[in-house]
Write a protein that holds these residues in place. Structure first.
Motif, short mmCIF file in Angstrom:
data_model
loop_
_atom_site.label_atom_id
_atom_site.label_comp_id
_atom_site.label_asym_id
_atom_site.label_seq_id
_atom_site.Cartn_x
_atom_site.Cartn_y
_atom_site.Cartn_z
N ALA A 43 30.21 17.39 89.26
CA ALA A 43 29.96 18.24 90.75
C ALA A 43 31.46 17.83 90.84
CB ALA A 43 29.25 18.50 91.23
N PRO A 64 33.95 21.44 88.39
CA PRO A 64 33.05 20.81 88.26
C PRO A 64 31.96 21.48 86.95
CG PRO A 64 32.49 22.61 90.23
CD PRO A 64 34.63 22.49 90.14
N PHE A 75 26.43 29.29 92.82
CA PHE A 75 26.78 27.43 92.10
C PHE A 75 25.99 25.22 92.65
CE2 PHE A 75 29.37 22.98 91.87
CZ PHE A 75 29.58 23.11 90.44
N LEU A 79 23.81 22.97 90.54
CA LEU A 79 23.80 21.91 90.60
C LEU A 79 22.19 21.74 90.76
CD1 LEU A 79 26.25 21.32 93.16
CD2 LEU A 79 26.43 20.53 91.37
N VAL A 199 23.60 16.19 97.13
CA VAL A 199 24.68 16.11 96.34
C VAL A 199 25.97 16.05 97.95
CG1 VAL A 199 27.20 17.29 95.93
CG2 VAL A 199 24.99 17.72 94.56
#
Length: 212
Positions: A43, A64, A75, A79, A199
C-alpha cells in the motif's frame, strides 16, 4: 485459468515481489515482517508517473500495489481484501512479500548503485533462499523497514564492477522520517476513514521504529 482449484493442483505461490520504479533512497531489497506488514508495504509503494496514470512529468507518485490507475473500487476495501487472506479458512499458504528498488542512486554522484541487468539475479537468489528458509533470521537481519540481507548474504562472486553494499542497503533516518510523514498525509487525504486499522497500526509501528 487452468488448475486453480486445490483439487486440481493449485500453484504453491512462495513469494510476491513489489517493485518501485524510481531512483530514491529505498534500499535494493527487503522482506516484510509478516503478511499484515506486507500489505502495508504494498500500500506504501511509489513509482514514477507514466501515461497510464495522472501523468505530470517525471514525478514520483504514490502507487499502491502498482494499481493506482486500475483500482476500480474503494481503496480501503481493496486493502481489507488483501488483509482478509490471513484469516481465511482452509489450507492457505501466504507467500513472503518482498520490496525491490533496482534504481537506487548515489545522492552525491547521481549514478545507479545497483549494477542491474543480469546481476539483479543475485538479489533474486537471496529472495529464493528466504522463501525456503528454516529460521526467521536465516541470511537476514531485522531493520526498521523489514528483513534485509545480512552481510555476505548476497553472492558477489564474479561481479565485474565494485558495488558499495553499505550504501546500497543504507537506511537514512532523515529520508524515512520524511517518508512516514508523507505516507500518513497520503493515507489521511486519499483513504481517510476507510483505511483499515491494521494498516494504520503498521504505519504507527514504522513511525516508532524510525523515531527510535
Amino acid at each position: 485459468m487452468v488448475g486453480w482449484e486445490p483439487q486440481e493442483g493449485a500453484i504453491d505461490l512462495q513469494g510476491l515481489v513489489s517493485k518501485v520504479d524510481m531512483g530514491t533512497l529505498f534500499n535494493v531489497v527487503y522482506e516484510s515482517f509478516n503478511w499484515r506488514h506486507g500489505v502495508f508495504v504494498g500500500a506504501s509503494m511509489r513509482s514514477e508517473a507514466t501515461a497510464a496514470a495522472e501523468y505530470k512529468g517525471k514525478v514520483i507518485m504514490h502507487d499502491p500495489f502498482a494499481m493506482r490507475p486500475f483500482c476500480g473500487y474503494n481503496f480501503g476495501d481493496y486493502l481489507a481484501h488483501w488483509l482478509s487472506m490471513e484469516t481465511r479458512k482452509g489450507p492457505t499458504h501466504l507467500p513472503n512479500i518482498f520490496h525491490v528498488n533496482w534504481f537506487r542512486k548515489d545522492p552525491t554522484s547521481g549514478s545507479f548503485l545497483c549494477p542491474g541487468f543480469g546481476d539483479n539475479a543475485r538479489v533474486l537468489e537471496w529472495i529464493f533462499k528466504r522463501c525456503s528458509r528454516e529460521r526467521e533470521d536465516e541470511a537476514a537481519r531485522k531493520s526498521m523497514v523489514g528483513w534485509v540481507p545480512q552481510e555476505g548474504a548476497i553472492n558477489l562472486q564474479g561481479l565485474g564492477s565494485k558495488v558499495d553494499m553499505r550504501a546500497l542497503f543504507d537506511l537514512p533516518k532523515a529520508f524515512w522520517e520524511k517518508e512516514t510523514q508523507e505516507l500518513r498525509a497520503y493515507f489521511t487525504e486519499q483513504v481517510g476513514a476507510d483505511l483499515p486499522q491494521q494498516v494504520e497500526g503498521e504505519l504507527k509501528a514504522l513511525e516508532d521504529r524510525v523515531r527510535n
